[in-house]
Design an enzyme around this catalytic site. Structure first.
Site, short mmCIF file in Angstrom:
data_model
loop_
_atom_site.label_atom_id
_atom_site.label_comp_id
_atom_site.label_asym_id
_atom_site.label_seq_id
_atom_site.Cartn_x
_atom_site.Cartn_y
_atom_site.Cartn_z
N ASN A 152 0.79 -1.22 0.00
CA ASN A 152 0.00 0.00 0.00
C ASN A 152 0.82 1.28 0.00
O ASN A 152 0.28 2.37 -0.22
CB ASN A 152 -0.95 0.01 1.20
CG ASN A 152 -1.86 -1.19 1.19
OD1 ASN A 152 -1.97 -1.90 0.20
ND2 ASN A 152 -2.52 -1.44 2.31
N THR B 205 -15.44 30.88 -39.37
CA THR B 205 -16.12 30.57 -38.12
C THR B 205 -17.42 29.87 -38.46
O THR B 205 -18.09 30.24 -39.42
CB THR B 205 -16.42 31.85 -37.31
OG1 THR B 205 -17.22 32.74 -38.08
CG2 THR B 205 -15.12 32.55 -36.90
N SER C 136 -7.77 3.79 -50.91
CA SER C 136 -8.98 3.03 -51.15
C SER C 136 -8.67 1.75 -51.89
O SER C 136 -7.75 1.69 -52.71
CB SER C 136 -9.98 3.86 -51.96
OG SER C 136 -11.11 3.09 -52.32
#
Length: 466
Positions: free
Chosen positions: A142, A187, A318
């Protein structure tokens, strides 16, 4: 295969003679088939356990509770482990019951058996040097396990900071390279006002720099140790001067400014430092993931996306679409971030689950913090070296988007007024014509005035109106 017989509270057990661990480690091997990830895969933690055991041996010897020959043998065995030897003997699963007792005993047994060899004895001849009586003297799991965990965590944070500095520097270099590339700021994914690509990349570097400081701050929390607490913080079974003496020896062995907690009962049960560090890791992961999202957006296309930057082509994208190249490096860093963010919940709940004088769930906290740091370190270095350093700018594309953006009208607002700016923007949207042409057509500004206003250097910073 030759074996030796060892025994513990449960009974006798045959142990292969060539291994350095003992009966309690062998039982943990049988009981805890959980992650398949063994202590041997975390060398920094192993070395930290050895540093704790060396410091305690030195402290016990200095206080007259451990014989010199045992102290020397234990320290020699620990030095070998610190140097990288015997790591394959740490075979306990990282997640196990018992608040880390299995890991602590794995260290005690390996050190004891190697120390026995150094003294000229056979493994398992514990009458000459015992894992519990000598290697674990003045300790409990501990206090020794959490102390080793904190030492390792302290060092791992340094490693993560190093990787973040590599990434910060890569973004900073790109900021310098792109300082004159004018582009459109956005933004809410809509055109906003012009900026430079250099400003955008500099902001990424600054975000990382800020989080490095947050990590440095959090790192200081694990400097406080509970070594000397033994079972629950009262220091039972240790010398009255042991806590202070082992603090000095731990500083000596590690070369780090570790200190003994003022309240060892509190320190033995409190895992708040881990929650804090996990929260900082979550913060870092969240922000780096956001940066990776931006890189994927800015490089999207190449014909139908933003296409303002090019990421290095790392592999075909791909199995069905020829010519497709995906942003695989930012994608993998995103996934690491998701894992780290989710792990924060596990660490939080494990900390909350502690009861009374001990939190028994430190093994899952250690496993997840070490995993998060290792993944982040690897991911950030990969992002820097395989992506950021190779990014190039599509300058003409950036410039063209600025000149044809409705957001350009914002830069004209102080000169032609809000109403006129709104009307110009609406007409540009409806007609598809440029803001530049409409302003000249309406004679709202002369060409000389307009060209001066929209010079790149005049649109990317505050400017006093002429």
């Amino acid at each position: 295969m030759k074996t030796r017989m060892e025994h513990d509270l449960i009974g006798d057990k045959e142990i292969p003679n060539e291994v350095y661990y003992g009966v309690q480690t062998a039982r943990a091997q049988e009981n805890f088939h959980i992650t398949g990830v063994l202590l041997s895969q975390f060398p920094t933690f192993i070395e930290s356990l050895a540093k704790v055991k060396k410091a305690t041996a030195l402290a016990n010897y200095n206080l007259g509770t451990l014989e010199e020959n045992k102290k020397n043998a234990i320290c020699s065995a620990c030095d070998e482990i610190i140097a990288g030897s015997l790591h394959d003997q740490f075979v306990v699963d990282m997640i196990q019951g018992g608040a880390g007792t299995s890991i602590n005993m794995n260290a005690n047994e390996v050190i004891a058996n190697r120390a026995l060899e150094i003294l000229g004895h056979e493994k398992g001849e514990y009458q000459y040097l015992h894992p519990n009586n000598d290697v674990n003297k003045s300790q409990s799991t501990n206090d020794s396990y959490p102390t080793a965990f904190r030492i390792a965590l302290f060092e791992k944070i340094y490693e993560l900071i190093d990787s973040m500095n590599i990434l910060r520097k890569a973004f900073s270099n790109k900021a310098d390279e792109f300082k004159d590339v004018v582009k459109m700021g956005r933004t809410q994914l809509q055109d906003a006002v012009p900026m430079t690509l250099g400003q955008e990349f500099h902001s990424f570097a600054t975000m990382i720099e800020e989080d490095i400081q947050r990590l440095v701050d959090a790192q200081q929390l694990v400097r406080e140790m509970n070594l000397g607490a033994t079972a629950i913080g009262t220091g039972i079974n240790s010398h009255p001067a042991y806590a202070h003496e082992v603090e000095l020896r731990l500083q000596e062995v590690t070369g780090r400014p570790f200190v003994t907690a003022k309240d060892l009962v509190e320190a033995t049960q409190d895992t708040g430092a881990y929650v804090q560090i996990s929260g900082v890791l979550k913060r870092v992961a969240t922000k780096i993931s956001k940066i990776c999202n931006d890189l994927r957006l800015l490089s999207s296309g190449p014909r139908t996306g933003f296409n303002e930057i090019n990421l290095p082509a790392m592999q075909p994208g791909s199995s069905i679409m020829p010519g497709k190249v995906n942003p695989v490096i930012p994608e993998v860093v995103n996934q690491v971030a998701f894992q780290v963010i989710g792990t924060d919940v596990t660490i939080t709940m494990a900390s909350e689950g502690g009861q009374l004088q001990l939190n028994v769930f430190e093994p899952v906290i250690a496993y997840n913090l070490f995993n998060s740091i290792n993944m982040m370190k690897n991911a950030f270095e990969t992002l820097a070296e395989k992506c950021v350093v190779g990014i190039t700018a599509n300058e003409e594309r950036c410039k063209d988007l600025v000149l044809h953006s409705i957001g350009l009208v914002t830069a004209l607002n102080p000169y032609i007024g809000y109403e006129n700016s709104t009307n110009v923007a609406k007409e540009a949207l409806d007609s598809g014509r440029s803001v530049y042409d409409i302003v000249l057509e309406k004679k709202l500004l002369t060409k000389e005035e307009l060209d001066d206003i929209i010079k790149p250097e005049n649109m990317i910073k505050p400017r006093e109106r002429k």
